[in-house]
Design an enzyme around this catalytic site. Structure first.
Site, PDB file in Angstrom:
ATOM      1  CG  HIS A 172       4.191   4.501  -7.661  1.00 48.34           C
ATOM      2  ND1 HIS A 172       3.848   3.200  -7.406  1.00 48.34           N
ATOM      3  CD2 HIS A 172       5.111   4.480  -8.656  1.00 48.34           C
ATOM      4  CE1 HIS A 172       4.533   2.417  -8.226  1.00 48.34           C
ATOM      5  NE2 HIS A 172       5.297   3.164  -8.994  1.00 48.34           N
ATOM      6  NE  ARG A 203      -1.606   7.000  -9.511  1.00 46.63           N
ATOM      7  CZ  ARG A 203      -2.187   6.700 -10.669  1.00 46.63           C
ATOM      8  NH1 ARG A 203      -2.786   7.623 -11.379  1.00 46.63           N
ATOM      9  NH2 ARG A 203      -2.178   5.464 -11.116  1.00 46.63           N
ATOM     10  CD  GLU A 257       0.126  -1.373  -3.700  1.00 47.10           C
ATOM     11  OE1 GLU A 257      -0.259  -0.205  -3.465  1.00 47.10           O
ATOM     12  OE2 GLU A 257       0.676  -1.717  -4.752  1.00 47.10           O
ATOM     13  CE1 TYR A 310      -7.712   1.342  -5.046  1.00 44.84           C
ATOM     14  CE2 TYR A 310      -6.301   3.013  -6.019  1.00 44.84           C
ATOM     15  CZ  TYR A 310      -7.379   2.149  -6.121  1.00 44.84           C
ATOM     16  OH  TYR A 310      -8.090   2.076  -7.286  1.00 44.84           O
TER      17      TYR A 310
HETATM   18 ZN   LIG Z   1       2.606   2.558  -5.823  1.00 46.84          ZN
END
Ligand SMILES: [Zn+2]
Length: 433
Positions: free
Chosen positions: A181, A183, A392, A318
């Site tokens: 991902h 970002r 995460e 996160y």
């Molecule tokens: Zn992710």
């Protein structure tokens, strides 16, 4: 249909040529479950009111969304109360990048690869690539640069492979990858720190030498390089890859969610991904129909058929979770779930001891939400990985994706503590009991 497709592509190119999306005045807010309103009901209301809302995170207790001033007014019109996470997202983004150095690769005298200041700021994709080349050059005898292929826009999905006394390709594999991902900037920084600790400690630190002699490590910091570059040039909050929607969908939206595109249980749960090309979790038109995924899952297949996979970790941010298989079904528990939970507890304890930060552990679907075409499920059920997690990283919603650079180093150090514990435990005989 064809024309729309071309227009979509032209539109995206126009954006790529310079216009940076401004988040000045945007607010990121958390809406908590209310007495008679669950988070999924709140999510439905928000999605019905705000088209293609940028959802950051969701749990049983709250949903976090990034809103323009007019979208915020729409949220307020629903009568939902909220807490503000970023008062002005544009300002937080400017702060995040305030120390970003000049292109490292262009300096005549490059910083040494083990210079700790690397972990004081975020970096351009080209600089990460140079950093990996320098890492290999610093440890040429037991490492090589590797690749899983090229992205939609033709970028190298580079990584490093390193090994110990057995030589390359002999011991069971440890496979880590980040930035699926786009970002989630902290993920590449963390895997780089872990890789540096292992390579620089080999031969001098007894424990690290043991790890590197026992396993063959493969580390890929950017599974989605196009998306990452797009977050730096155009849209800081981009998540997916940069592939146009299939013509058959008649959509001008861009990008597949590469972590809903793994060719396993891709269609197993209607809540596990989106079929809308404009959604942040668009699964693609078919399993593995993104070049980034084709390269990645083929790499997993090859490791399965040769060395076998001891440990697989997909690094994200996160919300501080250690997520075990499976994502596609919240009541299906894999045979080694007990072991994965005990391991998760031990790793979470080690992380906590560094800076008092808590990570939640458990099976992915049950502790978070359903995800189909999902990395840990593929690695465990198809790739035969003995251990598989999606981690995460920080934080729990104070800054979210826009984590200030002064938190890079501590985020990485606590994961190093966690990984030392994990690498100590993966082969312990007591798992057989
Ligand atoms: Zn992710």
């Amino acid at each position: 249909m064809k024309l729309l497709h071309l227009l979509g592509l032209a539109g995206s190119l126009a954006v790529a040529n310079g216009d940076r999306i401004s988040y000045d005045g945007y607010k990121v807010v958390r809406v908590g479950a209310q007495r008679d309103l669950s988070v999924s009901k709140i999510q439905e209301q928000i999605q019905a009111t705000i088209t293609h809302v940028d959802e950051w995170e969701r749990s049983d207790t709250e949903i976090t969304v990034n809103l323009s001033p007019s979208q915020l007014a729409a949220l307020e019109s629903l009568g939902l109360s909220y807490e503000t996470m970023h008062e002005d997202l544009g300002r937080s983004i400017a702060y995040e990048s305030r120390n970003t150095p000049q292109r490292r690769g262009e300096n005549e005298k490059r910083q040494a690869v083990d210079d700790p200041s690397w972990f004081e700021s975020y970096h351009a994709w080209e600089d990460h690539k140079t950093w990996f080349e320098d890492l290999h050059a610093a440890y040429p005898n037991n490492s090589e640069l590797v690749s899983t292929g090229t992205s939609y826009q033709g970028r190298d999905q580079f990584g490093i492979h390193f090994w110990g006394s057995a030589g390359p390709g002999v011991q069971p594999a440890v496979l880590w990858h980040g930035t699926v991902h786009a970002r989630e900037w902290i993920s590449a920084m963390v895997v780089e720190y872990l890789t540096l600790q292992l390579l620089s400690g080999y031969g001098s630190n007894q424990e690290v030498t043991g790890f590197v002699n026992s396993y063959d490590f493969y580390v890929f910091p950017f599974v989605n390089p196009d998306g990452f570059v797009h977050t730096q040039t155009t849209d800081r909050l981009w998540r997916k890859n940069r592939q146009p929607a299939p013509c058959s969908t008649n959509s001008t939206c861009i990008g597949r969610d590469v972590n809903r595109n793994w060719p396993w249980m891709w269609d197993a749960n209607p809540n596990g991904a989106s079929t809308d090309p404009c959604s942040q979790t668009y699964k693609g038109a078919a399993p593995a129909d993104s070049p980034e995924m084709k390269g990645m899952h083929s790499f997993v297949d090859t490791l399965r058929d040769t060395q076998g996979i001891k440990l697989f970790i997909d690094w994200h941010s996160y919300s501080q979770y250690l997520l075990a298989p499976v994502g596609y079904n919240c009541t299906h528990y894999v045979p080694t779930l007990g072991q994965h939970i005990v391991m998760g507890r031990e790793v979470a304890r080690s992380i906590y001891r560094v800076d008092g930060v808590q990570f939640v552990f458990g099976p992915s679907c049950a502790v978070l939400y359903p995800s189909t075409g999902y990395s840990v499920d593929y690695a465990y059920e198809v790739g035969g990985a003995q251990w598989a997690y999606l981690i995460e990283l920080r934080d729990q919603g104070q800054y979210g994706f826009v984590l200030p650079p002064e938190l890079i180093l501590i985020s990485a150090q606590e994961q190093w503590a966690g990984m030392r514990t994990m690498l100590r435990l993966v082969d312990q005989p007591f798992w057989e009991d």
